[in-house]
Scaffold this motif. Structure first.
Motif, PDB file in Angstrom:
ATOM      1  N   ARG A  62      -7.448   1.328  -5.184  1.00  0.00           N
ATOM      2  CA  ARG A  62      -6.662   1.296  -4.198  1.00  0.00           C
ATOM      3  C   ARG A  62      -6.740  -0.221  -3.361  1.00  0.00           C
ATOM      4  O   ARG A  62      -5.971  -0.815  -2.852  1.00  0.00           O
ATOM      5  CB  ARG A  62      -6.409   2.326  -3.121  1.00  0.00           C
ATOM      6  N   MET A  63      -8.081  -0.632  -3.330  1.00  0.00           N
ATOM      7  CA  MET A  63      -8.328  -1.745  -2.469  1.00  0.00           C
ATOM      8  C   MET A  63      -7.754  -2.972  -2.992  1.00  0.00           C
ATOM      9  O   MET A  63      -6.785  -3.602  -1.815  1.00  0.00           O
ATOM     10  CB  MET A  63      -9.839  -2.066  -2.490  1.00  0.00           C
ATOM     11  N   ALA A  64      -7.388  -3.315  -4.284  1.00  0.00           N
ATOM     12  CA  ALA A  64      -6.746  -4.462  -4.460  1.00  0.00           C
ATOM     13  C   ALA A  64      -5.174  -4.240  -4.209  1.00  0.00           C
ATOM     14  O   ALA A  64      -4.800  -5.527  -3.604  1.00  0.00           O
ATOM     15  CB  ALA A  64      -7.058  -5.018  -5.888  1.00  0.00           C
ATOM     16  N   ASP A  65      -4.707  -3.303  -4.383  1.00  0.00           N
ATOM     17  CA  ASP A  65      -3.257  -2.994  -3.996  1.00  0.00           C
ATOM     18  C   ASP A  65      -3.163  -3.088  -2.521  1.00  0.00           C
ATOM     19  O   ASP A  65      -2.017  -3.753  -1.794  1.00  0.00           O
ATOM     20  CB  ASP A  65      -2.835  -1.753  -4.549  1.00  0.00           C
ATOM     21  N   TYR A  66      -3.982  -2.602  -1.778  1.00  0.00           N
ATOM     22  CA  TYR A  66      -3.846  -2.735  -0.190  1.00  0.00           C
ATOM     23  C   TYR A  66      -3.904  -4.195   0.040  1.00  0.00           C
ATOM     24  O   TYR A  66      -2.971  -4.524   0.859  1.00  0.00           O
ATOM     25  CB  TYR A  66      -4.990  -1.950   0.494  1.00  0.00           C
ATOM     26  N   ARG A  67      -4.789  -4.947  -0.271  1.00  0.00           N
ATOM     27  CA  ARG A  67      -5.089  -6.181  -0.074  1.00  0.00           C
ATOM     28  C   ARG A  67      -3.615  -6.980  -0.396  1.00  0.00           C
ATOM     29  O   ARG A  67      -3.234  -7.910   0.667  1.00  0.00           O
ATOM     30  CB  ARG A  67      -6.220  -7.164  -0.406  1.00  0.00           C
ATOM     31  N   ARG A  68      -3.261  -6.832  -1.325  1.00  0.00           N
ATOM     32  CA  ARG A  68      -2.145  -7.623  -1.873  1.00  0.00           C
ATOM     33  C   ARG A  68      -0.836  -7.216  -1.238  1.00  0.00           C
ATOM     34  O   ARG A  68      -0.123  -8.148  -0.594  1.00  0.00           O
ATOM     35  CB  ARG A  68      -1.958  -7.334  -3.491  1.00  0.00           C
ATOM     36  N   THR A  69      -0.690  -5.937  -1.072  1.00  0.00           N
ATOM     37  CA  THR A  69       0.726  -5.740  -0.403  1.00  0.00           C
ATOM     38  C   THR A  69       0.559  -5.722   0.977  1.00  0.00           C
ATOM     39  O   THR A  69       1.620  -6.156   1.717  1.00  0.00           O
ATOM     40  CB  THR A  69       0.942  -4.080  -0.673  1.00  0.00           C
ATOM     41  N   ILE A  70      -0.698  -5.434   1.939  1.00  0.00           N
ATOM     42  CA  ILE A  70      -0.512  -5.651   3.197  1.00  0.00           C
ATOM     43  C   ILE A  70      -0.522  -7.356   3.377  1.00  0.00           C
ATOM     44  O   ILE A  70       0.072  -7.748   4.781  1.00  0.00           O
ATOM     45  CB  ILE A  70      -1.963  -4.950   3.810  1.00  0.00           C
ATOM     46  N   GLY A  71      -1.219  -7.988   2.614  1.00  0.00           N
ATOM     47  CA  GLY A  71      -1.203  -9.357   2.774  1.00  0.00           C
ATOM     48  C   GLY A  71       0.295 -10.170   2.889  1.00  0.00           C
ATOM     49  O   GLY A  71       0.495 -10.995   3.618  1.00  0.00           O
ATOM     50  N   LEU A  72       1.008  -9.550   1.833  1.00  0.00           N
ATOM     51  CA  LEU A  72       2.250  -9.949   1.373  1.00  0.00           C
ATOM     52  C   LEU A  72       2.953  -9.580   2.806  1.00  0.00           C
ATOM     53  O   LEU A  72       3.874 -10.674   3.384  1.00  0.00           O
ATOM     54  CB  LEU A  72       3.059  -9.214   0.258  1.00  0.00           C
ATOM     55  N   THR A  73       3.167  -8.420   3.276  1.00  0.00           N
ATOM     56  CA  THR A  73       4.093  -8.016   4.518  1.00  0.00           C
ATOM     57  C   THR A  73       3.591  -8.923   5.683  1.00  0.00           C
ATOM     58  O   THR A  73       4.524  -9.466   6.371  1.00  0.00           O
ATOM     59  CB  THR A  73       4.120  -6.535   4.684  1.00  0.00           C
ATOM     60  N   ASP A  74       2.241  -8.904   5.744  1.00  0.00           N
ATOM     61  CA  ASP A  74       1.864  -9.671   7.231  1.00  0.00           C
ATOM     62  C   ASP A  74       2.046 -11.030   7.038  1.00  0.00           C
ATOM     63  O   ASP A  74       2.485 -11.645   8.182  1.00  0.00           O
ATOM     64  CB  ASP A  74       0.324  -9.368   7.170  1.00  0.00           C
TER      65      ASP A  74
END
Length: 410
Positions: free
Chosen positions: A356-368
């Motif tokens: 899950r870590m890579a998806d979290y970084r990518r998705t949270i980074g995109l929205t922020d």
């Protein structure tokens, strides 16, 4: 798969199950269905009675294509849910008052729809309908409601979850794994001592539905303003779902508007692209913050949903990220043929965390990044954003990545 509980307090009842889910909203409900299909017995702890759930209310949720297909494999997309959902055939992203537009179409992606705008209540009704349907080879789902989480204690072989029912009678449930799906202010996460990072956006989302003067044609719009984005999403019956993000002061002003003035303000902000709006529904407002748990797992514990990551609604990624959490957790816990599996096995939970870590970084980074980048109000920056959108629309590799993100593919 169940085991005997440890010693209890004298006046306390006890039961045993494989997995305890604290929180019976959209994430907890879908997770329970997914786990039961793999043969796990699941107990769901939910504070509210079914008719009072704040998760399955009148709001709408945008589900990306990949998430919708996954829900379909779980038996959640029945005829009623399908007919009540609005298909997203196209997405248009623009910056208010400036040139530049990025368009993504289902046709160019070779699919029927990029996603669907789903009534939360319809999903809740489908989950409820499946509770009383026994299926050979599947696990059993038990609901404790109204009931509240009190505490938990884990050991090498399991976890004891203490709950109180609506009459404050105590019960201890012996399980091998607990999942916290109890919201951004998660009591389970707090008691487990799992720290969180929190970023206040100083923004409030106003949520409603309305009837556009012109047919929406299955087009979802994301209109960026300096105060925050305005999303206009295609819903069923010709209506649209409105998610208007504004700074706190502006949100207070929006809350004071009557229905006619509110519809007029939305149309003005939106640039009259659908010819105006009428018949807005009751509005609700939600302060926005980015809340992320420092860790996704602990001893026989997984945090999920808003307990793990409460995102800004700018790109509609929140529930879709949760669906990918559910997908990966059930994959990791899935028993191999003729193999006894402990769902709380730390190696399996570590594997889930790694997935899950890579998806979290990518998705949270995109929205922020979208929130911060499009909310800056500096001279000339609007023209830069417009040029960026136009350039992005013409760069096929970058656009393909955006298509995959829009479809919920990670």
């Amino acid at each position: 798969m169940n085991q005997e509980p440890r010693s209890l307090h004298p006046d306390e009842r006890s039961t045993a199950t494989d997995v305890v889910i604290v929180g019976g909203g959209m994430v907890g409900g879908v997770l329970a269905q997914a786990l039961s299909r793999d043969g796990w017995d699941v107990t769901v702890i939910e504070q509210r009675a079914p008719e009072r759930s704040t998760s399955f209310d009148q709001r709408l949720t945008a589900v990306a294509d990949a998430g919708w297909q996954y829900m379909d494999t779980l038996g959640l997309v029945d005829r009623s849910l399908r007919e009540s959902a609005g298909a997203i055939r196209e997405v248009r992203v623009f910056d208010r008052g400036h040139f530049g537009l990025t368009r993504i179409t289902a046709r160019s992606a070779g699919i029927e729809a990029l996603g669907y705008v789903m009534p939360n209540r319809e999903l809740g009704e489908r989950i409820e309908a499946l509770l009383d349907v026994p299926v050979t080879g599947q696990g059993v789902i038990h609901y404790r409601r109204p009931a509240r989480y009190v505490s938990h204690e884990s050991d090498e072989s399991g976890i004891d979850v203490r709950i109180a029912d609506g009459h404050e009678r105590l019960e201890t449930i012996r399980a091998r794994l607990m999942v916290a799906a109890d919201g951004a202010e998660s009591p389970v996460r707090e008691q487990a001592g799992m720290s969180v990072r929190r970023r206040e956006y100083d923004q409030v989302a106003t949520v409603a539905t309305a009837m556009p003067a012109r047919p929406h044609g299955g087009v979802a719009f994301e209109c960026f303003t300096t105060g925050g984005p305005l999303a206009v999403l295609p819903a069923a019956d010709g209506r649209v779902s409105l998610v208007w993000v504004a700074r706190r002061g502006e949100a207070r002003r929006i809350a004071t508007l009557d229905d006619v003035a509110f519809a007029r303000a939305v149309d003005e902000t939106f640039g009259h692209r659908l010819g105006g709006f009428s018949a807005p529904s009751t509005r609700a407002q939600y302060p926005l913050a980015l809340v992320t748990a420092e860790q996704a797992v602990a001893d026989r514990l997984v945090v999920m949903g808003n307990a793990a990551h409460a995102l800004h609604p700018v790109a509609g990624q929140g529930f879709n990220l949760c669906l990918r959490d559910i997908r990966d957790l059930t994959r990791v816990l899935r028993p191999d043929p003729d193999e006894a599996v402990d769902p709380g096995d730390p190696q399996r939970l570590a594997r889930y965390r790694g997935l899950r870590m890579a998806d979290y970084r990518r998705t949270i980074g995109l929205t922020d990044s979208l929130v911060r980048g499009f909310s800056l109000d500096l001279p000339g920056l609007g023209h830069v954003r417009g040029a960026t959108l136009s350039m992005f629309d013409g760069l096929l590799p970058m656009k393909n990545r955006l298509v995959r993100a829009t479809r919920g593919i990670a």
